[in-house]
Design an enzyme around this catalytic site. Structure first.
Site, short mmCIF file in Angstrom:
data_model
loop_
_atom_site.label_atom_id
_atom_site.label_comp_id
_atom_site.label_asym_id
_atom_site.label_seq_id
_atom_site.Cartn_x
_atom_site.Cartn_y
_atom_site.Cartn_z
N SER A 3 -71.23 7.33 11.56
CA SER A 3 -70.14 6.92 10.65
C SER A 3 -69.55 8.12 9.90
CB SER A 3 -70.64 5.87 9.66
OG SER A 3 -71.78 6.33 8.97
N ASN A 14 -80.00 2.41 2.72
CA ASN A 14 -79.41 1.08 2.46
C ASN A 14 -78.95 0.93 1.02
OD1 ASN A 14 -80.15 0.74 5.08
ND2 ASN A 14 -81.71 -0.82 4.71
N THR A 26 -32.73 -20.65 -4.97
CA THR A 26 -33.80 -21.49 -4.43
C THR A 26 -33.36 -21.81 -3.01
OG1 THR A 26 -32.80 -23.57 -5.15
CG2 THR A 26 -34.31 -22.55 -6.69
N HIS A 27 -34.31 -21.89 -2.12
CA HIS A 27 -34.02 -22.11 -0.68
C HIS A 27 -33.06 -21.05 -0.13
CE1 HIS A 27 -35.75 -26.16 -1.23
NE2 HIS A 27 -35.06 -26.15 -2.38
N SER A 54 -28.24 6.64 10.42
CA SER A 54 -28.20 6.61 11.87
C SER A 54 -27.11 7.55 12.33
CB SER A 54 -27.92 5.18 12.33
OG SER A 54 -27.32 5.20 13.61
N LYS A 85 -24.58 2.97 8.30
CA LYS A 85 -25.88 2.42 7.96
C LYS A 85 -26.62 3.19 6.86
CE LYS A 85 -28.59 0.63 10.90
NZ LYS A 85 -28.78 -0.79 11.12
N ASN A 132 -30.50 2.52 5.83
CA ASN A 132 -31.62 1.63 6.14
C ASN A 132 -32.73 1.71 5.09
OD1 ASN A 132 -30.38 0.89 8.56
ND2 ASN A 132 -31.31 2.62 9.65
N GLU A 135 -39.17 -1.65 4.05
CA GLU A 135 -39.64 -2.31 5.28
C GLU A 135 -41.07 -1.92 5.61
OE1 GLU A 135 -35.25 -2.66 7.42
OE2 GLU A 135 -36.64 -1.13 8.08
N TYR A 138 -79.96 -5.75 4.95
CA TYR A 138 -79.02 -4.84 5.60
C TYR A 138 -79.00 -5.04 7.10
CZ TYR A 138 -76.67 -0.61 7.19
OH TYR A 138 -75.80 0.26 7.79
N GLN A 145 -71.92 -1.35 8.26
CA GLN A 145 -71.25 -0.04 8.32
C GLN A 145 -69.75 -0.21 8.55
OE1 GLN A 145 -73.23 3.55 9.93
NE2 GLN A 145 -71.88 3.31 11.68
N LYS A 201 -66.56 -0.05 5.60
CA LYS A 201 -65.84 1.07 5.00
C LYS A 201 -64.45 1.33 5.58
CE LYS A 201 -69.82 3.16 5.27
NZ LYS A 201 -70.60 1.91 5.09
N1 ARG Z 1 -74.17 4.81 7.61
C1 ARG Z 1 -74.86 3.62 7.22
C2 ARG Z 1 -73.84 2.61 6.67
O1 ARG Z 1 -72.75 2.97 6.42
C3 ARG Z 1 -75.93 3.93 6.23
C4 ARG Z 1 -77.06 2.96 6.19
C5 ARG Z 1 -77.99 3.14 7.33
N2 ARG Z 1 -79.19 2.43 7.14
C6 ARG Z 1 -80.02 2.14 8.14
N3 ARG Z 1 -81.07 1.49 7.88
N4 ARG Z 1 -79.76 2.50 9.37
O2 ARG Z 1 -74.12 1.45 6.53
#
Ligand code: ARG
Length: 339
Positions: free
Chosen positions: A23, A110, A155-156, A277, A283, A285, A290, A317, A322, A325
């Site tokens: 990760s 963890n 409205t609408h 454009s 134009k 834009n 958007e 866990y 993972q 994130k």
């Molecule tokens: N990179 C892991 C995560 O983002 C860290 C935790 C890993 N823990 C484990 N028991 N393998 O969740």
């Protein structure tokens, strides 16, 4: 190199498995939080007499050196590391020797990752709240300026009754103020330290979780260790709050797009925030509006992704977590951009 977690297994994994498992590509952005958490942990371990003062001092100085070198670019993050937690611990041990290994006493990745996410979210939430305040202030300024400018209220999407442009803009100011309030409440609920939960069941070392929570600016430690390492409801809540911010931005964007069209012709957008454009010179834009409207979909997607990831997970866990994130970071980055 032998893996730090090689116990029952040889720790020799296939390259494809390593890449899949890693990760570091996305969690490296939490290096500051990871180091801050480790410094607090080293202080607590020494205060409790779990590791010698001298080792704790060396660990803290080593971590501060790593932080300075990462900030200056002198130290580069190794893309082959499994994650940011292992990269920093390995670098520390390379630099200060065996004492570096004492840092991970009474800790697990963890509870470490659960802590880092909260610290990172707290930081980014501060930025988002500031951006929301700036937006509300800008809306109030414009509303004041146009408090007597009449426009049709709809409205609408049919002309309904006259309103002022100021009144219309203040409707958005109130939406964003509620978003601000929600983000503050989310932060309150998140403000408990998971560190000390360890892998799942706490530890028999005589740690001081209250002291470590205080060092890191939390209200208190979480009460239940299984909850501490496996809960991500603050991530869901944040993504849900951010989805609402985007929904409000999207509605405002939609109005700007309509109002600046020839059909409505209520407002003119500044050249600095529009595109043109080459073959259709008439134009102007509203690309920025958007894009804000368009990015709303992906932030909703981030919320749906984390809800779905969590729904079938047994305690505590699981590596699935993972996946929290990338969705979180994507939403934070895009909300900040749009605001
Ligand atoms: N990179 C892991 C995560 O983002 C860290 C935790 C890993 N823990 C484990 N028991 N393998 O969740």
């Amino acid at each position: 190199m032998k893996k730090m977690w090689a116990g029952r297994t040889s720790g020799k994994t296939d390259q494809i498995a390593d890449d899949f498992n890693s990760s570091i590509r996305f969690d490296q952005r939490m290096y500051l939080e990871d180091i801050a958490g480790s410094i607090a942990h080293a202080k607590m371990l020494a205060k409790q007499g779990i590791i010698p003062e001298e080792a704790s001092g060396k660990i803290i100085a080593g971590l501060e050196g790593i932080l300075a070198d990462l900030n200056s670019g002198k130290l580069e993050i190794d893309p082959a590391a499994e994650d940011i937690h292992m990269f920093i611990e390995e670098t520390l041990t390379d630099r200060i020797g065996q004492d570096g290994k004492m840092l991970h006493t009474a800790r697990s990745r963890n509870d470490q990752v659960a802590l880092d996410i909260r610290l990172y979210m707290r930081e980014e939430n501060g930025q988002i709240k500031q951006l929301l305040k700036d937006l509300v202030a800008a809306l109030c300024d414009q509303a004041e300026k146009y408090k007597a400018s009449l426009m049709p209220g709809y409205t609408h999407l049919q002309r309904a009754q006259p309103v002022t442009f100021g009144h219309q803009l203040m409707a958005y100011a109130y939406m964003f103020m509620r978003d601000l309030d929600r983000l503050g409440q989310m932060e309150e609920r998140m403000n408990y330290s998971p560190i000390g939960s360890c892998a799942l069941a706490g530890t028999t070392y005589p740690i001081d979780r209250v002291y470590e929570a205080e060092l890191l600016g939390f209200k208190a430690p979480v009460a239940n260790s299984l909850d501490g390492v496996s809960d991500r409801d603050h991530v869901v809540e944040d993504l849900s709050d951010l989805a609402l911010v985007m929904m409000h931005l999207s509605r405002l964007s939609e109005e700007l797009i309509l109002w600046s069209s020839w059909e409505f012709h209520f407002v003119r957008l500044a050249d600095a925030y529009t595109t043109g454009s080459s073959i259709m010179p008439q134009k102007k834009n509203p690309d920025m509006a958007e894009l804000a409207r368009g990015k709303t979909g992906r932030v909703y997607g981030d919320l749906m992704a984390i809800l779905t990831t969590l729904k079938g997970l047994p305690l505590a866990y699981n590596k699935d977590m993972q996946e929290d994130k990338e969705a979180l970071f994507d939403a934070i980055d895009n909300v900040e951009l749009c605001l």
